[in-house]
Design an enzyme around this catalytic site. Structure first.
Site, PDB file in Angstrom:
ATOM      1  CG  ASP A   1      -1.640   1.267   1.464  1.00 46.97           C
ATOM      2  OD1 ASP A   1      -2.369   1.676   0.543  1.00 46.97           O
ATOM      3  OD2 ASP A   1      -1.467   1.876   2.537  1.00 46.97           O
TER       4      ASP A   1
ATOM      5  CG  ASP B   1      -1.816   7.543   0.360  1.00 47.05           C
ATOM      6  OD1 ASP B   1      -1.172   8.599   0.340  1.00 47.05           O
ATOM      7  OD2 ASP B   1      -2.450   7.108  -0.623  1.00 47.05           O
TER       8      ASP B   1
ATOM      9  CB  THR C   1      -2.634   2.640  -4.004  1.00 46.19           C
ATOM     10  OG1 THR C   1      -3.095   3.884  -3.494  1.00 46.19           O
ATOM     11  CG2 THR C   1      -2.537   2.740  -5.526  1.00 46.19           C
TER      12      THR C   1
ATOM     13  CE  LYS D   1      -5.396  -0.801  -1.281  1.00 43.68           C
ATOM     14  NZ  LYS D   1      -4.400  -0.186  -0.396  1.00 43.68           N
TER      15      LYS D   1
ATOM     16  CG  ASP E   1      -2.449   2.352   6.343  1.00 44.42           C
ATOM     17  OD1 ASP E   1      -3.116   3.222   6.923  1.00 44.42           O
ATOM     18  OD2 ASP E   1      -2.436   2.253   5.114  1.00 44.42           O
TER      19      ASP E   1
ATOM     20  CG  ASN F   1      -8.063   0.538   1.693  1.00 45.73           C
ATOM     21  OD1 ASN F   1      -7.470   0.749   2.744  1.00 45.73           O
ATOM     22  ND2 ASN F   1      -7.716   1.122   0.557  1.00 45.73           N
TER      23      ASN F   1
END
Length: 268
Positions: free
Chosen positions: A9, A11, A43, A192, A215, A218
Site C-alpha cells: 500500500d 499512503d 492502492t 485489493k 495499514d 481496505n
C-alpha cells in the site's frame, strides 16, 4: 515457500506523513527486486497518482489502483484488468451525494471529475497530487461506467453514510472507508485482495509466495489473501489483528523492516 511477490500500500504504509518514500524502503525494495522478487503497489489511488511512485522505485510491474478495480501497466499502457461500477448504480450514488450536499469525485478513463472546485478538492489533491476536472452537473456528465466514486466529507458524516449505504447496496457495491474522510464505492467483489489474487494468478503464484503490507481497512483483504500479511504499527488495532506480523510504522521504515525479515533474511 520463498516470497516472490510483494504488494505494498502507498499512503501511511510506504510513504511517510510528508508523502515521501524513505531511502531505507527504496533500498530494501531494490534488493528484493535484484533477487527476482516482483514488487507491486496496491492502492486506492488512481494511476496518475500511483505511477510516479512506481517510477521513483524503478518498478516495471503493474500497479493495482482504485482499491483493486483496475490493474494497470506501470508504463501507463492499457488496463490489464478493469471492474467498473455499473452505470445505473453509479448514477444513484452521484444523485444521493448531490441531494445530501456531499462532495463527489468520479474516476473515469484515468481522470478525476467533480462538479466544482472547493475545499474538498483542495484537501484531496493536497494528498494525492491529482488534478480535479470540474464539469458542473455530474449526473448530466456521467454517461458510462466509472471505475470508482468517492465522497469526501467529515469523518463522522462518512461513517454515517458508510453504515447506511453498505447495507443498502449489499451484494451490489463495495462501500468502504480508506481514510476517515473518504467513503468509496466500487463494483461488487472489487478489493485489493481480489486484485492481488488475480495478479498473482497471472504470474502463476500461490498465496504462500506473496507478502502484502498495508495499514487500513481496505488493506485487510490482501493481508488475508497473502501468505504473509504485514500491518504497519500505525495501522488501527482492527487491521493489526488481521496481520501475521506487525512491522514498524510508516515513519520508521516499516516496509523495509518487513522486507528484510521475510525476504532478504529468508533462506527459502
Amino acid at each position: 515457500m520463498p516470497i516472490k511477490l510483494i504488494a505494498i500500500d502507498i499512503d501511511d504504509t510506504l510513504i511517510t506523513d510528508e508523502l515521501i518514500i524513505p531511502q531505507g524502503c527504496k533500498e530494501a525494495i531494490n534488493k528484493a527486486r535484484r533477487r527476482g522478487v516482483k514488487v507491486v503497489l496496491a492502492t486506492g489511488r488512481m494511476p496518475a497518482s500511483t505511477i510516479p511512485f512506481a517510477e521513483e522505485l524503478g518498478l516495471s510491474e503493474p500497479v493495482i489502483c482504485y482499491n483493486g478495480a483496475l490493474i494497470q501497466a506501470a508504463n501507463d499502457g492499457p488496463p490489464l484488468i478493469h471492474h467498473p461500477v455499473p452505470l445505473e448504480l453509479a448514477r444513484e450514488i452521484v444523485a444521493l451525494g448531490k441531494a445530501e450536499g456531499l462532495h463527489v469525485n468520479i474516476y473515469l478513463d484515468g481522470l478525476m471529475y467533480v462538479a466544482e472546485l472547493n475545499e474538498y478538492t483542495e484537501f484531496y489533491s493536497s494528498f494525492t497530487k491529482t488534478k480535479a476536472h470540474p464539469v458542473g452537473d455530474l449526473l448530466a456528465f456521467i454517461d458510462r461506467p466509472p471505475t470508482k466514486i468517492l465522497y469526501v466529507c467529515e469523518g463522522s458524516i462518512a461513517e454515517k453514510w458508510q453504515r447506511i449505504l453498505a447495507e443498502r447496496y449489499q451484494g451490489q457495491l463495495e462501500v468502504f472507508r480508506s481514510k476517515p474522510q473518504y467513503l468509496e464505492f466500487t463494483n461488487i467483489g472489487v478489493s485489493k485482495g481480489a486484485a492481488l489474487k488475480e495478479l498473482a494468478g497471472l504470474y502463476g503464484l500461490v498465496p504462500d509466495e506473496v507478502m502484502a503490507i498495508g495499514d487500513s481497512f481496505n488493506d485487510i483483504s490482501m493481508l488475508e489473501y497473502a501468505g504473509i500479511g504485514v500491518a504497519v504499527a500505525n495501522a488501527p488495532a482492527a487491521v493489526r489483528s488481521k496481520a501475521d506480523y506487525v512491522t514498524r510504522s510508516n515513519e520508521e521504515c516499516g516496509v523495509a523492516e518487513a522486507i528484510q525479515r521475510f525476504v532478504l533474511n529468508s533462506e527459502g
